[in-house]
Every structure is written in structure tokens, then in C-alpha cells.
Design a protein around this motif. Structure first.
Motif, short mmCIF file in Angstrom:
data_model
loop_
_atom_site.label_atom_id
_atom_site.label_comp_id
_atom_site.label_asym_id
_atom_site.label_seq_id
_atom_site.Cartn_x
_atom_site.Cartn_y
_atom_site.Cartn_z
N PRO A 31 7.87 -28.75 -25.55
CA PRO A 31 7.40 -29.48 -26.74
C PRO A 31 5.91 -29.32 -26.97
CG PRO A 31 8.50 -30.96 -25.17
CD PRO A 31 8.57 -29.60 -24.59
N ALA A 32 5.14 -29.22 -25.89
CA ALA A 32 3.69 -29.04 -26.03
C ALA A 32 3.40 -27.74 -26.77
CB ALA A 32 3.02 -29.03 -24.66
N THR A 203 11.33 -33.98 -36.01
CA THR A 203 11.86 -34.36 -34.70
C THR A 203 12.70 -33.19 -34.17
OG1 THR A 203 13.91 -35.32 -35.54
CG2 THR A 203 12.04 -36.81 -35.35
N THR A 204 12.77 -33.10 -32.86
CA THR A 204 13.61 -32.10 -32.20
C THR A 204 14.34 -32.79 -31.07
OG1 THR A 204 12.04 -30.31 -32.66
CG2 THR A 204 13.59 -29.92 -30.88
N GLU A 205 15.65 -32.51 -30.95
CA GLU A 205 16.36 -32.99 -29.77
C GLU A 205 16.60 -31.82 -28.83
OE1 GLU A 205 19.55 -36.23 -29.43
OE2 GLU A 205 20.70 -34.37 -29.23
N TYR A 206 15.96 -31.87 -27.67
CA TYR A 206 16.13 -30.84 -26.66
C TYR A 206 17.35 -31.18 -25.80
CZ TYR A 206 11.36 -29.69 -27.98
OH TYR A 206 10.24 -29.34 -28.69
N GLN A 207 18.03 -30.16 -25.32
CA GLN A 207 19.13 -30.36 -24.37
C GLN A 207 18.62 -29.83 -23.03
OE1 GLN A 207 22.04 -31.88 -25.19
NE2 GLN A 207 21.45 -32.10 -27.33
N ASP A 257 29.37 -26.54 -13.42
CA ASP A 257 28.41 -25.52 -12.98
C ASP A 257 27.17 -26.12 -12.29
OD1 ASP A 257 27.10 -26.69 -15.09
OD2 ASP A 257 26.76 -24.83 -16.21
N GLY A 258 27.19 -27.43 -12.05
CA GLY A 258 26.08 -28.07 -11.33
C GLY A 258 24.96 -28.54 -12.24
N VAL A 259 25.11 -28.31 -13.55
CA VAL A 259 24.04 -28.70 -14.49
C VAL A 259 24.30 -30.10 -15.06
CG1 VAL A 259 23.15 -28.20 -16.81
CG2 VAL A 259 23.34 -26.37 -15.13
N THR A 260 23.25 -30.88 -15.19
CA THR A 260 23.32 -32.15 -15.90
C THR A 260 22.55 -31.99 -17.20
OG1 THR A 260 23.37 -33.35 -13.82
CG2 THR A 260 22.75 -34.61 -15.78
N LEU A 261 23.23 -32.21 -18.32
CA LEU A 261 22.55 -32.08 -19.62
C LEU A 261 21.89 -33.40 -19.97
CD1 LEU A 261 24.85 -30.06 -22.04
CD2 LEU A 261 22.71 -29.33 -20.93
N TYR A 262 20.61 -33.32 -20.33
CA TYR A 262 19.85 -34.53 -20.68
C TYR A 262 19.31 -34.34 -22.10
CZ TYR A 262 16.42 -38.35 -20.06
OH TYR A 262 15.68 -39.50 -20.17
N PRO A 263 20.02 -34.90 -23.12
CA PRO A 263 19.51 -34.77 -24.50
C PRO A 263 18.29 -35.67 -24.69
CG PRO A 263 21.84 -35.47 -24.44
CD PRO A 263 21.28 -35.64 -23.08
N ARG A 266 12.38 -35.90 -29.61
CA ARG A 266 10.92 -36.04 -29.66
C ARG A 266 10.40 -35.97 -31.10
NH1 ARG A 266 8.44 -35.43 -24.66
NH2 ARG A 266 9.88 -34.88 -22.99
N LEU A 267 9.33 -36.71 -31.32
CA LEU A 267 8.67 -36.76 -32.62
C LEU A 267 7.42 -35.88 -32.59
CD1 LEU A 267 7.88 -38.31 -35.36
CD2 LEU A 267 6.54 -39.78 -33.85
#
Ligand SMILES: C[S@@+](CC[C@H](N)C(=O)[O-])C[C@H]1O[C@@H](n2cnc3c(N)ncnc32)[C@H](O)[C@@H]1O
Length: 274
Positions: A31-32, A203-207, A257-263, A266-267
Motif C-alpha cells: 500500500p505504501a 479504497t483497496t481491499e488486499y487479500q 495449501d497452508g495459506v490463511t487469507l486475510y482480506p 485500506r483508504l
């Protein structure tokens, strides 16, 4: 269950642990960079990175605009010590953004992942905006974490995560974390539009695809959970963490697959002054 009320300095982001924060450096950097990529100035003479932390992003600002005078401002001595440890031409300044003034006319006031620690944005944003000369740029990114499941669960676990659904921690702590400081996008649009020559609010929602055990807990431990952990005594901190971890794992299951998705939403806003 007795706990200290959270100290305002702690709620405002003091006592940062650079190591914990930087565990997710790649995810936090994106995001930066997305913010930086939207700044339309070619040769800004003076750039301030407000809430520069350990200086990773400040160094990228300095690389992108090699002719600019670049200063990084933060109120955490731990973060600034880490920033200053790597030699650079950047000026590191200790200061609290609540009352900070620039020491020269700024061309860019850049702030990534900081204003969520400062209250009263109806005063803070106009104050920063007014520091810019015509053509100056205010560029800000902040998490819209109030409605994220991780943060709703964080507050709910304080309210009724104890045995038999009891509250954990003091009423003062629960009141303090119930403050929503980052507002909806239109709030910032309305503050800036009357004096803006250019204004981009989005805004953007990252996964975020996280690995390891309890990665969402690890993530928030570096940021939003700190005031809670710092305000609880040892017994309640252990109680809180066990229940919060359990609820987070339910909300954010590890995939095959061992991944945890964290949505994570951000503004952003980039504004140029008339
Ligand atoms: C999440 S970190 C972001 C660091 C950096 N901007 C980055 O993108 O990596 C938030 C930073 O804001 C700083 N901070 C919080 N409140 C502040 C305040 N009132 N004045 C100055 N810095 C503050 C903290 O010390 C911390 O370094």
C-alpha cells in the motif's frame, strides 16, 4: 480482573516493536508503494514522511526523488533508532504529529499507516493541508480496520470473551478501543475538495496470503492489538489471547495449501493544493 487503563500515549502508538511490525514488511509495503505511485509531482524540493517508523518507506521516497530534501518524522525513539541505524541522507526527526510543524515549506506530506493512531481528523487533516504551499501534495494511506472481522472480534473478545461470557479488562480499556478514528472516504473528500487542484480518494481491499500458525494474530500483534495487550495484566492477557486466537482461527481458517487469507481494506488519498 484488574487492569490499568490504557495510557493515551500507548493508544496513540508509542512503544512500537519494530521487529514485530516488520514481520509482514512485504505485505505492508505494497500500500505504501501504491500510494507513492499516485503522487504526480516530478521535482518536489522537500518531502516529509510523517510517522516514518523504521524508515523503509522513507528510503524509497528518497530514492524516487533523489534531488529532494527528505525528512522522516516519528514519535517513537525505538523506530527512529532503527531508521537511523542504516546510513542515509535522510533527516530523522522526533516529533508528535498532533502538534508537529515542518522546519521548511513541504512539497509533499506523505503518511503511510499512521493517522489511524491520531484522533480528531477533522482538525488533523486540515492542519496538515494548510501547511502546504500551492502545488504541494498531501498523500495518506490508512487501514479501514474498524469493520474488519479481526478488529470486530478484537473488541468483542474484550466485551464478552471471559469465562461465562464475562468482559475482560477495564471499562476504560473497552471505551478506549471503541473509538473509531479513521473515517469513511467521503469525509476526507469533503475536507480537501474545496482547496484542491487535484484530488484522488480511493479504497483497496488486499487479500493478504499469510503462512504459519495464527498469522492474523501475529499481524495484529504488530499494530492494533498492542494497546489491548499493554493494558491487560498477565492473567487477563493470557485469557484474552487464548480466546482471541480461538475466534480468529474460526474466522480465518488455514486453507489446504497452508495459506490463511486475510482480506484488508485500506483508504488512500492524494491531494494537490490550489
Ligand atoms: C504502522 S507504523 C507505519 C510506519 C511507516 N509509515 C511505514 O509505512 O512502514 C506507524 C508509525 O506511526 C508512528 N506514530 C504513531 N502516532 C504518532 C504520532 N502521534 N506522531 C508521530 N508518529 C506517530 C509510530 O511510532 C509508528 O512508527
Amino acid at each position: 480482573m484488574t487492569q490499568a487503563a490504557p495510557h493515551q500515549r500507548d493508544l496513540a502508538g508509542e512503544s512500537w516493536d519494530p521487529g514485530q511490525y516488520l514481520k509482514f514488511a512485504d505485505h505492508r509495503l505494497r500500500p505504501a508503494l501504491d500510494l507513492m505511485g499516485r503522487i504526480p509531482l516530478e521535482r518536489p524540493p522537500a518531502i516529509y514522511d510523517l510517522g516514518c517508523g523504521s524508515g523503509n518507506v522513507t528510503r524509497i521516497l528518497a530514492d524516487r526523488w533523489p534531488a529532494a530534501d527528505v525528512a522522516g518524522v516519528d514519535n517513537s525513539p525505538e523506530m527512529l533508532a532503527q531508521a537511523a541505524a542504516a546510513p542515509s541522507r535522510i533527516r530523522w526527526q522526533e516529533g508528535d504529529l498532533a502538534g508537529w510543524r515542518p522546519d521548511r515549506a513541504p512539497s509533499i506530506l506523505y503518511s503511510n499507516a499512521v493517522i489511524q493512531w491520531l484522533p480528531d481528523h477533522h482538525q488533523l487533516i486540515p492542519r496538515l493541508w494548510a501547511m502546504l504551499p500551492p502545488g504541494g501534495c498531501l498523500a495518506v494511506q490508512a487501514p479501514l480496520s474498524w469493520d474488519l472481522a479481526s478488529h470486530r472480534i478484537m473488541r468483542a473478545t474484550l466485551r464478552h470473551g471471559g469465562p461465562d461470557g464475562q468482559a475482560i479488562g477495564s471499562p476504560e480499556l473497552r471505551a478506549a478501543v471503541a473509538n473509531r478514528w479513521v473515517q469513511d472516504p467521503d469525509f476526507y473528500y469533503d475536507l480537501l475538495a474545496p482547496a484542491a487542484a487535484h484530488l484522488d480518494v480511493w479504497t483497496t481491499e488486499y487479500q493478504h496470503a499469510l503462512t504459519g500458525d495464527n498469522p492474523v494474530l501475529e499481524w495484529v500483534t504488530g499494530t492494533g492489538l498492542r494497546p489491548i495487550l499493554n493494558a491487560l495484566d498477565d492473567a487477563d492477557r493470557a485469557l484474552y489471547l487464548a480466546e482471541y486466537r480461538r475466534r480468529l482461527n474460526e474466522q480465518y481458517p488455514k486453507r489446504p495449501d497452508g495459506v490463511t487469507l486475510y482480506p484488508f481494506r485500506r483508504l488512500f488519498f492524494v491531494a494537490i493544493r490550489q
